[in-house]
Design a protein around this motif. Structure first.
Motif, PDB file in Angstrom:
ATOM      1  N   GLU A   1      -5.189  -0.734  -4.427  1.00 33.12           N
ATOM      2  CA  GLU A   1      -4.947  -0.679  -2.957  1.00 33.12           C
ATOM      3  C   GLU A   1      -5.836  -2.084  -1.763  1.00 33.12           C
ATOM      4  OE1 GLU A   1      -2.091   3.197  -1.931  1.00 33.12           O
ATOM      5  OE2 GLU A   1      -4.187   2.236  -0.975  1.00 33.12           O
TER       6      GLU A   1
ATOM      7  N   ARG B   1      -1.591  -4.643  -3.778  1.00 34.74           N
ATOM      8  CA  ARG B   1      -1.401  -3.710  -2.595  1.00 34.74           C
ATOM      9  C   ARG B   1      -2.008  -3.798  -1.884  1.00 34.74           C
ATOM     10  NH1 ARG B   1       0.698   2.552  -5.573  1.00 34.74           N
ATOM     11  NH2 ARG B   1       2.343   1.145  -6.443  1.00 34.74           N
TER      12      ARG B   1
ATOM     13  N   MET C   1       0.641  -1.331  -0.357  1.00 33.86           N
ATOM     14  CA  MET C   1       0.326  -0.095  -0.219  1.00 33.86           C
ATOM     15  C   MET C   1       0.318   1.291  -0.812  1.00 33.86           C
ATOM     16  SD  MET C   1      -3.154   1.005   2.800  1.00 33.86           S
ATOM     17  CE  MET C   1      -4.134   0.428   2.279  1.00 33.86           C
TER      18      MET C   1
ATOM     19  N   THR D   1      -7.192   3.229  -4.206  1.00 33.51           N
ATOM     20  CA  THR D   1      -5.854   3.839  -3.015  1.00 33.51           C
ATOM     21  C   THR D   1      -7.512   3.810  -2.148  1.00 33.51           C
ATOM     22  OG1 THR D   1      -7.078   6.025  -2.936  1.00 33.51           O
ATOM     23  CG2 THR D   1      -5.206   5.854  -3.537  1.00 33.51           C
TER      24      THR D   1
END
Length: 224
Positions: A208, A160, A114, A178
Motif C-alpha cells: 500500500e 495499492r 488500498m 498496510t
C-alpha cells in the motif's frame, strides 16, 4: 524499455506514459475507444486500440509483440455497475497477464486499491443492491485480480494506492504491506510505477502507498 499500459486513457496511465517517454523509453497506451488515441499520443506514447472485454489472450498477445513490461491501470470507472467491475478490474487484468505470458513478457505492474482484501463477501455479489455493494464488488475484483497475479511465475509488483488526488506530485511516499488510510497524488502513483519498472524494484512485492516522507526510490528499495 517498451512498456504497454492497459487503461491507457486513464489519468494515472496518461501521467505514466509521459514519464516513461520523458525518461527516454517507449510507452504504448492500450485504449478501448479510438477517440482516445490522440490524447495518448500527446504524451509522446503510441496507442493500440484493443477492447480487453472482447479480445482473447492470443489476440492481445499479438499486439504485445516487442513489449518488455506491462502495467494494468484500467478500471471500469464510476457508474459502471458491478458486472463491469468484475469484467474489467478483475478479468481484464488476468487477460493481460495471460497475453503477456504468451508474448514472453514476465514483468507486470498492477495498479490496485488500498484495503482490497477487506471486501465484504456477503455484499460483493452480482447483481449488487446499491452503491455500497458495488464498491464491495470493486474491492473484490481488485483482490481477486491481485491474487491471480501473485499466483503466477511472473516478476510482478502490486501497487495499492490510497485515495487519489489531482494535486501536484510530492515525490515522497509511505509504503508497507498496510499503511494508515490516506491519500496520494495520481502523479506520485505514476512515479511509483515508473521507478518500480526502471529500477527493477519491488519485484514480488504487494504494498500500500500514500503520501509520506520518504523519496520514492528509497521507499521502493527498502521493500525490495
Amino acid at each position: 524499455m517498451k512498456i504497454a499500459i492497459a487503461g491507457g486513457h486513464g489519468q494515472i496511465a496518461l501521467l505514466l506514459a509521459r514519464l516513461i517517454t520523458e525518461a527516454g523509453h517507449e510507452a504504448i497506451g492500450i485504449v478501448r475507444n479510438p477517440a482516445h488515441v490522440s490524447d495518448v499520443e500527446q504524451t509522446g506514447a503510441a496507442a493500440i486500440v484493443a477492447d480487453l472485454e472482447q479480445l482473447d489472450d492470443d489476440q492481445l498477445a499479438l499486439r504485445l509483440r516487442g513489449v518488455d513490461a506491462v502495467v494494468f491501470a484500467a478500471g471500469a470507472g464510476p457508474g459502471s455497475g458491478a458486472e463491469r467491475k468484475l469484467s474489467v478490474d478483475r478479468d481484464a487484468a488476468a487477460l493481460l497477464a495471460d497475453a503477456a505470458e504468451r508474448a514472453g513478457i514476465d514483468r507486470y505492474v498492477m495498479v490496485s486499491a488500498m484495503a482490497a482484501d477487506t471486501y465484504d463477501p456477503e455484499l460483493a455479489v452480482v447483481p449488487a443492491k446499491d452503491d455500497a455493494a458495488v464498491f464491495q464488488v470493486y474491492l473484490r475484483a481488485k483482490a481477486e485480480a491481485d491474487a491471480d497475479l501473485r499466483a503466477r511465475s511472473m516478476r510482478w509488483t502490486i501497487v495499492r494506492p490510497g485515495g487519489l488526488l489531482d494535486t501536484p506530485p510530492q515525490g515522497t511516499i509511505a509504503v508497507g504491506s498496510t499503511v494508515p488510510r490516506g491519500s496520494i497524488p495520481r502523479a506520485d502513483v505514476a512515479a511509483v510505477v515508473l521507478h518500480a519498472l526502471l529500477d527493477d524494484s519491488a519485484v514480488g512485492v504487494q504494498f500500500e502507498v500514500t503520501s509520506g516522507n520518504t523519496p520514492i526510490p528509497a521507499a521502493l528499495a527498502a521493500i525490495s
